[in-house]
Design an enzyme around this catalytic site. Structure first.
Site, short mmCIF file in Angstrom:
data_model
loop_
_atom_site.label_atom_id
_atom_site.label_comp_id
_atom_site.label_asym_id
_atom_site.label_seq_id
_atom_site.Cartn_x
_atom_site.Cartn_y
_atom_site.Cartn_z
N GLY A 156 14.09 20.87 5.48
CA GLY A 156 13.68 19.71 4.70
C GLY A 156 12.17 19.51 4.76
O GLY A 156 11.56 18.98 3.83
N ALA A 157 11.58 19.94 5.87
CA ALA A 157 10.14 19.76 6.03
C ALA A 157 9.37 20.56 4.97
O ALA A 157 8.29 20.16 4.56
CB ALA A 157 9.72 20.17 7.43
N GLY B 218 -2.73 -13.51 18.82
CA GLY B 218 -1.97 -14.31 17.86
C GLY B 218 -2.26 -13.90 16.43
O GLY B 218 -2.21 -12.72 16.08
N GLY B 219 -2.58 -14.88 15.60
CA GLY B 219 -2.84 -14.62 14.18
C GLY B 219 -3.99 -13.66 13.97
O GLY B 219 -4.07 -13.00 12.92
C1 HXC Z 1 -9.48 -22.98 20.60
C2 HXC Z 1 -10.19 -21.38 22.08
C3 HXC Z 1 -9.12 -20.54 21.69
C4 HXC Z 1 -8.23 -21.01 20.70
C5 HXC Z 1 -10.27 -19.52 23.19
N1 HXC Z 1 -10.87 -20.72 23.00
N2 HXC Z 1 -9.21 -19.41 22.40
N3 HXC Z 1 -10.36 -22.57 21.53
N4 HXC Z 1 -8.45 -22.23 20.18
N5 HXC Z 1 -7.23 -20.27 20.26
C6 HXC Z 1 -12.08 -21.22 23.65
C7 HXC Z 1 -11.90 -21.49 25.13
O1 HXC Z 1 -11.41 -22.80 25.30
C8 HXC Z 1 -13.33 -21.36 25.65
O2 HXC Z 1 -14.05 -22.51 25.28
C9 HXC Z 1 -13.87 -20.23 24.80
O3 HXC Z 1 -13.05 -20.17 23.61
C10 HXC Z 1 -13.82 -18.89 25.48
O4 HXC Z 1 -12.51 -18.70 25.97
P1 HXC Z 1 -12.20 -18.15 27.44
O5 HXC Z 1 -10.77 -18.35 27.70
O6 HXC Z 1 -13.19 -18.77 28.40
O7 HXC Z 1 -12.55 -16.62 27.26
P2 HXC Z 1 -11.84 -15.36 27.89
O8 HXC Z 1 -11.61 -15.57 29.35
O9 HXC Z 1 -12.65 -14.17 27.47
O10 HXC Z 1 -10.41 -15.27 27.20
C11 HXC Z 1 -10.30 -15.08 25.82
C12 HXC Z 1 -8.83 -15.27 25.34
C13 HXC Z 1 -8.31 -16.62 25.87
C14 HXC Z 1 -7.98 -14.11 25.90
C15 HXC Z 1 -8.84 -15.17 23.82
O11 HXC Z 1 -9.25 -17.62 25.54
C16 HXC Z 1 -7.00 -17.00 25.28
O12 HXC Z 1 -5.97 -16.52 25.73
N6 HXC Z 1 -7.03 -17.87 24.24
C17 HXC Z 1 -5.83 -18.34 23.63
C18 HXC Z 1 -5.15 -17.27 22.82
C19 HXC Z 1 -4.02 -17.82 22.00
O13 HXC Z 1 -2.95 -18.07 22.55
N7 HXC Z 1 -4.31 -18.16 20.72
C20 HXC Z 1 -3.40 -18.82 19.85
C21 HXC Z 1 -2.47 -17.80 19.30
S1 HXC Z 1 -1.28 -18.51 18.21
P3 HXC Z 1 -15.37 -22.96 26.07
O14 HXC Z 1 -15.69 -24.31 25.50
O15 HXC Z 1 -15.00 -22.99 27.51
O16 HXC Z 1 -16.43 -21.96 25.76
C22 HXC Z 1 -1.81 -18.02 16.71
C23 HXC Z 1 -0.86 -18.39 15.64
C24 HXC Z 1 -1.14 -17.72 14.35
O17 HXC Z 1 -2.82 -17.44 16.53
C25 HXC Z 1 0.05 -16.93 13.94
C26 HXC Z 1 -0.08 -16.41 12.56
C27 HXC Z 1 0.90 -15.28 12.30
#
Ligand code: HXC
Length: 513
Positions: A403-404, A169-170
């Site tokens: 051109g290159a 994401g961001g």
């Molecule tokens: C809050 C989060 C989080 C998030 C992970 N965690 N991502 N908490 N917000 N975005 C937390 C999990 O709940 C977990 O908490 C711990 O971090 C570890 O995550 P896991 O999933 O257990 O780890 P892993 O299996 O290694 O996977 C990592 C990951 C996955 C691939 C990053 O967590 C994931 O897909 N997260 C969401 C990604 C996402 O969609 N983000 C938002 C994008 S939108 P605990 O308590 O269990 O340790 C965005 C908008 C901005 O960013 C746009 C701007 C242009």
């Protein structure tokens, strides 16, 4: 006082634990280091000064108030790399997946502001699940605050991003706005939307590695500039690249001490093959001309028909842009043009002089190229060279066609000096194609078209497949023997050391994006 001291050290101890022992173990089990272990590898011993260690988030949504971690998932501050001041942030995946919340973002913005005010590089060690989902819009706002600063700082201070975990994401856009991205193989990923979302929307089945792993971004998308086998090597490489850059756009990169005496490189006389159809590896030329062992290639596995990278010449930092005859004959295409344009602009922004090695048969023809915008993309490279005010020198080793010829840092677009080897061929096109066009009628009317074509090809080659027409016009400043190239360039860049050049007053140019 004793009581106060105890309280403070208790809090510090809590902050140092990040997300706790279990999560640290899980991080290590994945082959990853913690945020603080990474900073230890990056910074000179005892140089790190942490800021905002006790910052906490303010969210109460979804029970977050019960999940407080001092520092809020990012370690920030300043320190030294090889004695040079740098500002750093290092995201802590053990705290809520390194996700970016309001307070987390504020900490990053704070060091960015300090880096800008004090003219020193910013290094981000990224390991984040993106926007902290529980915080909603404030985390989106936090990202935008960072993006805004990345853009404002662009071209003012070097900004380097290491990707050391899943960045979703961001979390990918801030690195994308910085000068260089470094990824760790096997443990880092970058994608705007992960495999699950991809599956839902496009029904594609793809792994994280395939979608956004280091190899994918190094070879397919070109998003990452460097990859390394593990985190320690990524950090080591980042430090190496930082050495080629100055503290900020007002300064020159630091020069290393150089002991003269190795200027002649006889091996260069034997690199270009007798047949102009045969390939050779331009990296050999670069390595021979530059100080030994200093060439550090950028985007090595992407658009391999152009080679870009930093090196040192007589101890001074220079940027190399070189056509690669060993890959697609060194042709300019969409990816090669954008890759080189970006690198030229990076060098120009940070006062790194440019050295171009040219062996290019022209732009790649075809619908794929045209429909994907070779006009706009080729123009990017033309634009980048034309606006660059750093010292710029071109060495034409063999082909400089069409051109290159213009685009690859010709005198006409502001090169300070152009050298050619005697093997240079400078013309509108290769002899074969030229003969076919100019003598189309004669060839068609002939009883032996092959023979007449060959004859006309030889005639054209005799007239144009050399550097002497260009030298006669002064478009080539000197025809030099290859073994002498290093000596010539050391003198020439020395002569250009105090070059002063400026663009006309404007708000900013309008790069063809
Ligand atoms: C809050 C989060 C989080 C998030 C992970 N965690 N991502 N908490 N917000 N975005 C937390 C999990 O709940 C977990 O908490 C711990 O971090 C570890 O995550 P896991 O999933 O257990 O780890 P892993 O299996 O290694 O996977 C990592 C990951 C996955 C691939 C990053 O967590 C994931 O897909 N997260 C969401 C990604 C996402 O969609 N983000 C938002 C994008 S939108 P605990 O308590 O269990 O340790 C965005 C908008 C901005 O960013 C746009 C701007 C242009």
């Amino acid at each position: 006082m004793e009581q106060h001291r105890n309280r403070l050290s208790e809090l510090r101890e809590m902050a140092l634990q990040g997300g706790g022992e279990k999560r640290i173990e899980a991080q290590h089990a994945k082959g990853k280091l913690t945020a603080r272990e990474r900073l230890n590898l990056l910074l000179d011993p005892d140089s790190f000064e942490e800021l905002g260690m006790l910052v906490k988030h303010r969210s109460t949504n979804f029970g977050l108030d019960k999940q407080q971690f001092l520092g809020d998932g990012v370690v920030t501050g300043y320190g030294r790399v090889n004695g040079r001041l740098v500002y750093v942030f290092s995201q802590d995946f053990t705290v809520l997946g390194g996700s970016l919340a309001e307070s987390h973002a504020k900490k990053i913005c704070r060091v960015m502001d300090l880096a800008m005010k004090n003219g020193a590089p910013l290094i981000g060690l990224n390991d984040s699940g993106g926007a902290r989902i529980q915080e909603g819009v404030v985390s989106l706002g936090g990202y935008a605050d960072i993006f805004y600063r990345n853009v404002r700082a662009s071209g003012v201070i070097p900004q380097l991003s290491a990707i050391l975990g899943p960045c979703a994401g961001g979390a990918v856009y801030s690195p994308a706005l910085t000068d260089f991205i470094f990824m760790a193989e096997g443990t880092s990923y970058m994608f705007v939307t992960g495999p699950n979302v991809v599956k839902t929307v496009t029904h594609e089945e793809v792994t994280s590695e395939e979608l956004g792993g280091a190899k994918t971004h190094a070879s397919k998308s070109g998003v990452t500039h460097f990859t390394a086998a593990n985190e320690a090597l990524v950090i080591q490489h980042l430090k190496k690249v930082l050495n080629f850059l100055p503290q900020n756009c007002e300064e020159d990169p630091e020069a290393l001490v150089y002991a003269p005496g190795d200027e002649q490189r006889p091996i260069l006389d034997a690199i270009v093959p007798d047949s102009s159809q045969q390939p050779y590896d331009m990296r050999e030329v670069v390595n021979q001309v530059c100080d030994q062992g200093t060439f550090t290639e950028v985007q090595k596995d992407y658009a391999e028909n152009i080679v870009c990278g930093f090196a040192r010449l007589a101890g001074k930092s220079i940027g190399i842009v070189a056509n690669q005859p060993a890959f697609l004959a060194g042709v300019l295409d969409n990816n090669a043009s954008t890759k080189a344009a970006r690198f030229v602009r990076t060098c120009d922004a940070f006062n790194v002089p440019l050295l171009v090695f040219e062996d290019v048969p022209g732009f790649l023809p075809g619908t794929d190229q045209e429909w994907n915008g070779i006009i706009t993309n080729g123009a990017k490279l033309l634009f980048a060279f034309s606006e660059a005010t750093v010292p710029r020198i071109t060495v034409i080793t063999r082909k400089a066609y069409g051109g290159a010829y213009d685009v690859m840092n010709s005198q006409h677009i502001g090169a300070d000096l152009v050298y050619a080897w005697p093997t240079a061929e400078i013309a509108v096109m290769g002899a074969k194609g030229a003969a076919e066009i100019i003598f189309k009628r004669e060839i068609a009317a002939s009883e032996d078209p092959e023979a007449i074509w060959k004859e006309k090809e030889a005639e054209y080659a005799e007239l144009f497949a050399h550097p002497y027409n260009a030298a006669a016009r002064g478009y080539v400043d000197e025809v030099i023997l290859p073994h002498n190239t290093r000596a010539k360039l050391i003198r020439a860049f020395g002569m250009l050391q105090n070059k002063v050049d400026a663009l006309p007053r404007k708000k900013h140019g309008n790069l063809p994006l």
